[in-house]
Motif scaffolding. Structure first.
Motif, PDB file in Angstrom:
ATOM      1  N   GLN A 264     -58.835 -28.715 -15.803  1.00  0.00           N
ATOM      2  CA  GLN A 264     -58.209 -29.307 -14.620  1.00  0.00           C
ATOM      3  C   GLN A 264     -58.005 -30.804 -14.806  1.00  0.00           C
ATOM      4  O   GLN A 264     -58.605 -31.632 -14.136  1.00  0.00           O
ATOM      5  N   GLY A 265     -57.180 -31.151 -15.753  1.00  0.00           N
ATOM      6  CA  GLY A 265     -56.769 -32.548 -15.895  1.00  0.00           C
ATOM      7  C   GLY A 265     -57.754 -33.426 -16.624  1.00  0.00           C
ATOM      8  O   GLY A 265     -57.637 -34.643 -16.561  1.00  0.00           O
ATOM      9  N   GLY A 266     -58.740 -32.855 -17.322  1.00  0.00           N
ATOM     10  CA  GLY A 266     -59.695 -33.692 -18.040  1.00  0.00           C
ATOM     11  C   GLY A 266     -59.621 -33.536 -19.538  1.00  0.00           C
ATOM     12  O   GLY A 266     -60.581 -33.797 -20.237  1.00  0.00           O
ATOM     13  N   THR A 267     -58.466 -33.106 -20.045  1.00  0.00           N
ATOM     14  CA  THR A 267     -58.326 -32.950 -21.500  1.00  0.00           C
ATOM     15  C   THR A 267     -57.582 -34.137 -22.074  1.00  0.00           C
ATOM     16  O   THR A 267     -56.479 -34.451 -21.643  1.00  0.00           O
TER      17      THR A 267
END
Lengths: 662, 543
Positions: A264-267
């Motif tokens: 959820q957007g943390g890569t």
């Protein structure tokens, strides 16, 4: 970027070439002087105040050029051979000991014709066992008496153990009995607060207790001690050097956090790069990185197995594995530690009987084992397990938390050590806390499997993703171990690379990482790029590990584990000797910090002290530990081993011979 | 005649060896006592000798039995010959380790946004190469990329290195960890605090540290995945109350009390477990009311403030600050250091007894390496920034308001529902095809609205009272279209990714938006209108 200031190696950081040269010649003269005085490399214990308080005050008032000042002020007799490599300039002796003696290196290898030594438990004399049981009995009786009168006369101190005001006791006095009545007696040996780098030495914050170890007060002073306790196998716990420089650069570029969970957007691009490198390093197709070692197991195993599956687990497997298995809902069976016969009969029974009651065949059987057991120092008997795997068709999950980076000629874990193709293991799990000096863990396996885990692992969906600084440390330390492929391959370096058997499996260990896999802003010095330093670290670790475990046996101690394992447990048996040993080690002229472990982490009677060696230790450091053990061992009666004994001086003198013995 | 004579040597040998054994036996010290005892007891009562013999045999058998072999003695065990076992082994074919990915899953993985460089309010994506407005990452107070924190982190790196190289029990307790624990405890106003090295693992470890078999947990039906896992592993008895409905909680507590009075029995530990702001839908707990109930029925409260800590209240102390409740009234406050403080790890704050208990019993504390020193320092710095600059959170709150204004207006023209509380920094958007034309936007007071429930839900089951009907696949697909559409317009949002098939209670699919203080009000409004047009474009015609 303004961060150029410190990201270059400190060699070029010297303001002028003249200054650099004079520093070098000064140091060389100093070192040669030491050799001249001592003649031989035997350093008597009286001349090794290397870790005195003076050096710690030196350390706190650090400036950029203390590397050389440190060398002078330490009164170092340790690098008894002039340091020649430029490593000296990028490392700090208190973090990473200088050792340029090529004799103190060892390349670990496994002789396939010999069986893997299993878990040998050497029994102490009966009076030791008897008195051990008696001491537990006494502790329990006294504990109950204290509880009985304590509850009567000091009810306030026992409030959390008794129902109060309509609330049940927060923790039952039965459950907490062991902690309150046994562990508290040696609480000063646990959770000792530290500061600074957990490298070759560590700085303790001194504390005293005025109420029988219930609470502690800090005295404000510090003690620098030799550190044989941290999981710092390859010595990458450093505040200096290429890895730290790279981390600083990444902090400047990436900030602290990746903000959010992986899916959820943390890569970040760093996650992708690090995962590719790790997969390559361990010889699998793909890898998935998790921000905590414990969660790597506890959040992944439930994604692999469930109801109708059987997990077969070694009885000494780590708590995180048990946590994960319990969450998964799969059935569990345990086999005796590292006992292949027991495992095989369990497998035969499990497959032939099927699921309990219904006798339906198991959906799948997953065998979970560790590469190197952290309390026993035993190595997994991988060759036997791989053979069993072919016959019994179970899936194999190897937890390499302690073995990755620390074992094998290339540092790539048990598969490397036993020369077994890594893809014959379904899942390789490991952590970065230990050998890489970072944090978190990875799961590696086939591409299909890891992709499935990306979708199903609890940590990937809900846990915070790994911070960029930690990823950078992993990338940098990993490339130090493997080396980086340069455009002009240097053939001169292969000579030091003495393992012959490894060439067969070179397709699994794909050699140095291509420069294109690294972020362009990571700068590594030539010795790191060539992988030379990585090899030195691996070989120093192997030497230290073998030397200590062999020497302790020759001194007459009972130890467990494999000779090539960097974990050396020394058996104490009595619960009372744990605190004694730990305190005596700390009170020595050159203090040494050790980890003592007892029940429930070990079986009741086999309390032990556990040494964790590191590539940052020098041979003289191991000598220091041996001196201390020898003295304390006589004092508190620990030498119960059978077998040939050597005098301490002979052990130190014949160290190289001892290490190279089969 | 020949037979007895051939037996003679055997007999003499036997009697000889018997005598020999007797001799050896009597040479042993103390053997005379045993012999006398056996003789006298046998004369008095031969039955007793038999009994003692059986006991000895039983003891030997018990000792010899393997520790790990329990099933073999079970009546269900089928005895098989080695050959049969070999055949069964030969025949057994395990299922494939993992199911192959479906094309949709391959697509999902391939399209996962990857950020190039630092994460923050306006990151660049690897996938598109474009810079986007980021409403997906957790950066509520806008601390990501803060220069002051970076500087402190670098200082720490140069003093401590990176990793801690050991669990807290074995030289992994660094002074900066103790500083952070003190900072959090002071910030919240609790006696003590303990830090874990991962936020997600914190609550899953805190719950089993206290709740054991036989204890009672009363939990909200809508709690997050980590809490569910913590409850699973605790093996305590669980009762569920309706999501964010304190009336339902009271009914459950009342019925438990009645049952206890009727049955009597021992006083067990009892816990209420819930969240401050719910991760799964952004609803907010009515804390004062809950505390009232907890004190009335004498329960301990485990409150997960992962999403309220650092986002609500004037300086981000969470629900306790918002409702002006002393933090000491909550037994265990669990929170995340990763979410709002933009560092890593989690914490549990409470009394000294509560905290010290976890230092030995919190499994992911004991068995895991301590967090890197620079993460702890960054978190401490984050807390001091929150206290010294209340404007950080004022901006966040204004941004939330501005965004919700746009979104709530969208709800009147689109078949969507926003379950989140108006003050929540995470905003969930659900697709609601058959919603009534005048949509009731639920708020924190929603439990007061759901008056006189027609039927009670079953506290032993996770199933809610009036289960919503929804088609996960369809809704996920539609919402993903909205996400893709927003991304093409330069706004990064994400679907709330669920572990379908592993979730204890499947939450309704939603889009999860994380508001940040790092964007200006104008940018937030711009992002809001992009999300709105994406919603209208994809869902508008489905009304």
């Amino acid at each position: 970027m303004t961060s150029k200031k410190r990201s270059s190696p400190s060699l070029s950081g010297k303001s002028s070439a003249a200054e650099y040269l004079s520093a070098l010649s000064h140091k060389d003269a100093l070192a040669r002087n030491v050799v001249g005085v001592n003649g031989s490399r035997v350093s008597s214990p009286s001349t090794t105040p290397a870790l005195s308080i003076a050096s710690s005050s030196m350390y706190t008032s650090s400036s950029d050029d203390t590397e050389i000042a440190e060398l002078v002020d330490d009164g170092l007799s340790f690098p008894s051979v002039p340091p020649t490599s430029e490593i000296v300039y990028t490392t700090r002796h208190s973090e990473f000991g200088h050792c340029s003696n090529e004799a103190y290196r060892y390349t670990p290898h496994h002789d396939p014709s010999r069986p893997v030594s299993g878990h040998v438990e050497e029994d102490p004399p009966y009076y030791i066992l008897f008195t051990t049981y008696i001491s537990y009995l006494l502790l329990i009786i006294i504990g109950h008496i204290r509880d009985f009168f304590g509850k009567k006369f000091y009810p306030k101190d026992y409030r959390h153990l008794m129902p109060f005001n309509g609330y049940a006791a927060l923790n039952s006095d039965f459950d907490s009995f062991y902690t309150r009545r046994l562990k508290t007696r040696l609480d000063d040996c646990f959770s000792r607060p530290v500061t600074g780098v957990p490298g070759r030495t560590i700085t303790l914050l001194d504390r005293v207790s005025e109420d029988e170890l219930n609470t502690f007060k800090f005295t404000g002073t510090k003690t620098r001690a030799l550190n044989v306790s941290s999981y710092n196998y390859l010595g990458f716990a450093q505040a200096r050097g290429a890895c730290a420089d790279a981390v600083e650069e990444s902090l400047n570029r990436y900030g602290i956090s990746a903000c959010g969970s992986r899916s959820q957007g943390g890569t970040l691009d760093l996650h992708v790069a690090a995962e590719a490198l790790v997969a390559r390093f361990v010889g699998q197709e793909d890898a998935l990185i998790t921000s905590m070692g414990f969660a790597t197991n506890s959040a992944t195993i439930p994604a692999l197995v469930g109801k109708g599956c059987l997990v077969i687990s070694d009885e000494y497997n780590h708590a995180s594995i048990r946590f994960g298995v319990r969450l998964s809902g799969a059935s569990v069976r345990m086999f005796k530690h590292n006992d292949m016969k027991d495992l095989e009969s369990l497998l035969r029974e499990a497959i032939s009987q099927g699921q309990p009651r219904t006798h339906r065949p198991w959906k799948k059987i997953l065998l979970i084992v560790e590469g190197l057991y952290s309390m026993e120092g035993t190595l997994l008997d991988l060759p036997a397990i791989v053979k069993l795997k072919q016959k019994y068709k179970f899936y194999l999950y190897v937890d390499e938390a302690h073995s990755i980076g620390a074992l094998g000629a290339h540092g790539r874990g048990v598969a490397d050590y036993f020369n077994i193709p890594p893809h014959s293991i379904d899942i390789l799990m490991g952590t970065f806390t230990k050998s890489f000096g970072a944090a978190g863990g990875y799961i590696a396996g086939s591409h299909a499997l890891v992709s499935r885990l990306r979708l199903r692992s609890h940590a990937n969906a809900y846990a915070e993703s790994m911070a960029p600084a930690i990823l950078t440390q992993i990338i940098a330390s990993l490339s130090c171990i493997t080396g980086v492929e340069s455009s002009a391959p240097s053939s001169a370096l292969t000579s030091s690379h003495t393992v012959t058997a490894s060439t067969d499996d070179s397709r699994d260990y794909r050699g140095p990482v291509p420069a294109s896999c690294l972020p362009s802003w990571i700068e590594l010095s030539p010795s790191l790029r060539s992988g030379e330093e990585g090899r030195v670290r691996l070989r120093r670790l192997a030497f230290n590990a073998r030397y200590l475990s062999r020497a302790l046996i020759k001194l007459g101690f009972i130890t467990y584990g494999h000779a090539d394992a960097p974990i050396v447990p020394l058996l104490l048996f009595h619960p009372g000797k744990m605190s004694q040993f730990s305190r005596l080690m700390l009170e020595r002229k050159t203090p040494i910090v050790v980890v003592v472990v007892g029940y429930p982490a070990t079986p009741l009677v086999t309390s032990r002290v556990r040494f964790c060696l590191s590539a940052s230790h020098t041979k003289e450091d191991v000598d220091l530990v041996l001196d201390a053990c020898d003295e304390i061992g006589d004092l508190i009666d620990l030498k119960h081993g059978s077998g040939e004994r050597w005098p301490l001086e002979e052990i130190k003198r014949r160290a190289v011979e001892l290490v190279e013995m089969e | 005649m020949s037979a007895p004579s051939s037996l003679d040597p055997l007999l003499t040998f036997l009697s000889y060896s018997l005598l020999k054994v007797q001799d050896i036996f009597f040479q042993l010290p103390g053997s005379a006592v045993i012999a006398r005892y056996v003789r006298s007891s046998h004369q008095n009562d031969p039955g007793r000798t038999a009994l003692e013999l059986i006991l000895v045999v039983f003891a030997v058998r018990t000792l010899l039995q393997s520790r790990t072999r329990t099933d073999r003695s079970a009546s269900n065990f089928v005895k098989l010959t080695e050959k049969e076992i070999d055949e069964l082994v030969e025949e057994w074919v395990p299922e494939p380790f993992t199911a192959p990915l479906t094309p949709a899953e391959v697509h999902e993985l391939a399209n996962l946004p990857v950020i190039q460089g630092a994460s923050g309010p306006k990151p660049k994506l690897v996938n598109t190469g474009k810079t986007v407005l980021n409403l997906a990452s957790y950066n509520f107070a806008g601390l990501a990329g803060n220069e002051q924190i970076k500087e402190r982190a670098i200082e720490t790196l140069r003093k401590y290195g990176l990793g801690s190289c050991g669990p807290p029990g074995f030289y992994g307790t660094i002074d900066v960890h103790m500083d952070l624990e003190r900072d959090i405890a002071e910030f919240l106003g609790t006696e003590s605090c303990i830090i874990y090295s991962q936020g997600f693992s914190t609550v899953a470890s805190v719950i089993p540290a206290f709740c054991k078999r036989g204890d009672l947990i009363v939990a909200d039906r809508g709690v997050n995945f980590a809490i569910h896992k913590g409850i699973d592993i605790s093996r305590s008895n669980v009762r569920w109350f309706d999501h964010n409905d304190l009336k339902s909680l009271e009914t459950v507590l009342e019925s438990i009390e009645k049952e206890r009075k009727k049955k009597g029995g021992k006083l067990t530990r009892r816990f209420i477990v819930t969240e401050g702001i719910f991760e799964n839908d952004g609803q907010m707990l009515d804390l004062p009311k809950l505390i009232e109930l907890k004190q009335k029925y004498k329960y301990r409260l485990i409150l997960d403030e992962s999403f309220s800590f650092g986002t609500v209240g004037r300086t981000g102390r969470g629900l306790t600050e918002l409702y002006n409740v002393p933090a000491t009234q909550i037994d265990m406050i669990v929170g995340s250091i990763a979410n709002s403080l933009c560092s890593a790890g989690g914490f549990c704050a409470g009394s000294r007894v509560v905290v010290d208990h976890q230092r030995i019993n919190g499994s992911s504390f004991v068995f895991s390496a301590a967090m890197p020193a620079l993460m702890a320092v960054s978190a401490s710095e984050g807390i001091s920034l929150l206290t010294s600059q209340p404007s950080l959170l004022t901006t966040l709150h204004e941004n939330i308001r501005a965004f919700r204004l746009i979104l709530d207006a969208t709800a009147t023209v689109c078949p969507i529902q926003i379950p989140s509380h108006p003050a929540s920094a995470i905003v969930h958007i659900q697709y609601r095809p058959n919603a009534p034309a005048t949509l009731q936007v639920p708020t924190a007071t929603s439990h007061k609205l759901s008056l006189s429930p027609s039927k009670q839900s079953n506290p032993s089951s996770l199933a809610p009272r009036d289960a919503q009907e929804f088609d996960i696949e369809l809704e996920d697909k539609l919402l993903q279209d909205v996400v893709d559409e927003a991304l093409s317009q330069g706004v990064l949002i994400t679907r709330a990714k669920r572990l379908r098939g592993q979730e204890p209670a499947e939450p309704r699919p939603s889009i999860r938006i994380a508001i940040t203080a790092a964007l200006t009000k104008k940018e937030i409004e711009k992002a809001g209108s992009v999300v709105r047009s994406a919603l209208v474009k994809v869902l508008g015609k489905r009304r």
